[in-house]
Design a protein around this motif. Sequence first.
Motif, PDB file in Angstrom:
ATOM      1  N   ILE A  54       0.839  -1.196   0.000  1.00  0.00           N
ATOM      2  CA  ILE A  54       0.000   0.000   0.000  1.00  0.00           C
ATOM      3  C   ILE A  54       0.874   1.246   0.000  1.00  0.00           C
ATOM      4  O   ILE A  54       0.590   2.235  -0.667  1.00  0.00           O
ATOM      5  N   PRO A  60       7.928   9.558   8.235  1.00  0.00           N
ATOM      6  CA  PRO A  60       7.895  11.025   8.253  1.00  0.00           C
ATOM      7  C   PRO A  60       8.470  11.639   9.520  1.00  0.00           C
ATOM      8  O   PRO A  60       8.380  11.070  10.607  1.00  0.00           O
ATOM      9  N   ALA A  62       7.644  13.690  11.907  1.00  0.00           N
ATOM     10  CA  ALA A  62       6.485  14.299  12.546  1.00  0.00           C
ATOM     11  C   ALA A  62       6.209  13.586  13.851  1.00  0.00           C
ATOM     12  O   ALA A  62       6.664  12.458  14.064  1.00  0.00           O
ATOM     13  N   THR A  63       5.460  14.232  14.742  1.00  0.00           N
ATOM     14  CA  THR A  63       5.107  13.635  16.031  1.00  0.00           C
ATOM     15  C   THR A  63       3.977  12.629  15.867  1.00  0.00           C
ATOM     16  O   THR A  63       3.897  11.640  16.579  1.00  0.00           O
ATOM     17  N   SER A  64       3.103  12.910  14.897  1.00  0.00           N
ATOM     18  CA  SER A  64       1.956  12.050  14.633  1.00  0.00           C
ATOM     19  C   SER A  64       1.945  11.725  13.140  1.00  0.00           C
ATOM     20  O   SER A  64       1.977  12.637  12.311  1.00  0.00           O
ATOM     21  N   VAL A  65       1.893  10.436  12.831  1.00  0.00           N
ATOM     22  CA  VAL A  65       1.931   9.998  11.434  1.00  0.00           C
ATOM     23  C   VAL A  65       0.677   9.181  11.140  1.00  0.00           C
ATOM     24  O   VAL A  65       0.440   8.155  11.778  1.00  0.00           O
ATOM     25  N   THR A  66      -0.133   9.663  10.204  1.00  0.00           N
ATOM     26  CA  THR A  66      -1.380   8.984   9.837  1.00  0.00           C
ATOM     27  C   THR A  66      -1.320   8.532   8.388  1.00  0.00           C
ATOM     28  O   THR A  66      -0.992   9.323   7.504  1.00  0.00           O
ATOM     29  N   ILE A  67      -1.634   7.278   8.180  1.00  0.00           N
ATOM     30  CA  ILE A  67      -1.786   6.744   6.832  1.00  0.00           C
ATOM     31  C   ILE A  67      -3.268   6.449   6.648  1.00  0.00           C
ATOM     32  O   ILE A  67      -3.847   5.662   7.415  1.00  0.00           O
ATOM     33  N   SER A  68      -3.899   7.085   5.669  1.00  0.00           N
ATOM     34  CA  SER A  68      -5.340   6.940   5.481  1.00  0.00           C
ATOM     35  C   SER A  68      -5.641   6.405   4.091  1.00  0.00           C
ATOM     36  O   SER A  68      -4.733   6.199   3.280  1.00  0.00           O
ATOM     37  N   TYR A  94       2.721   4.962  20.253  1.00  0.00           N
ATOM     38  CA  TYR A  94       1.307   4.629  20.344  1.00  0.00           C
ATOM     39  C   TYR A  94       0.656   4.450  18.989  1.00  0.00           C
ATOM     40  O   TYR A  94       1.185   4.882  17.952  1.00  0.00           O
ATOM     41  N   ASN A 195       4.301  11.378  22.330  1.00  0.00           N
ATOM     42  CA  ASN A 195       3.842  12.612  22.976  1.00  0.00           C
ATOM     43  C   ASN A 195       4.956  13.606  23.270  1.00  0.00           C
ATOM     44  O   ASN A 195       4.745  14.557  24.025  1.00  0.00           O
TER      45      ASN A 195
END
Lengths: 210, 42
Positions: A54, A60, A62-68, A94, A195
């Motif tokens: 996928i 990345p 970054a502090t928060s990494v989202t794969i959508s 997390y 965090n």
Amino acid sequence: MAVSSLVPAVSGPTLAEITTAITTNAAPASVTNSSIATQVANNATPFGGTWTTISDAAFPNATSVTISGLGSYKYIRIIFNIAISGSAGSDGIYLRFNGSAGSDYNYVWTRQAPNQTSPETVSSWNDSLIQFTQAGQFAGTCTGSLTISGAQSGGRKIVDYGPGQFRSGQTGTTWGGWGIWSSSAALTSFTIFNNAAAFPGGKLIVLGAN
Amino acid sequence: MNRPIVYIFDVTTQEEIIREMNDEEYAQHLLDVQAEALRKAK
């Protein structure tokens, strides 16, 4: 005396029903609990497909990494090599699904460091996230994988993670665990975050299968 | 004070977003920080 006469009658699926369930991946007819029957139907399909890539990219900064936009897969596999900044407070790494922070995550994980005489285990029920490891305040890398089953609509999201390993101030620390997201929604995204500070980099591979 | 950076990548549209946390995300972040402190205290 025949052996069969010594065996008390037991209610439940017959041998024929169990055989049918195994061969057709359907819940036995006598399983009347709707949630169990649904779970069997949604999660019983044997994994006979192939993994589709996928995404395969650098992790990345970054502090928060989202794969959508994950699509309609039953299984999602996440393989990563995350650089850890070592910032004070950057202990936990997390995971959340579909951006949800509801109290419907359960998890258990264990880690063993070279300087420990025995492994430590962390668990939490009805939490707002899954903690899949604890980086500690050491700069280095965290390598491992997560496998999510039941990613399709109707299935509970079961997460197996690890074994993974740190290469940091506690080189060789291994960890592993499992978690559950008690949502029947189709998995459309996942978020890996901490965090404290932006992940300095690494590698992130996402695979899907049916 | 700069807020933490979020990265969002949609594999279907190939859209990539890199920005600071918005108000909702930052509020959740503060809750997460507080919860992490409580986990360490156990």
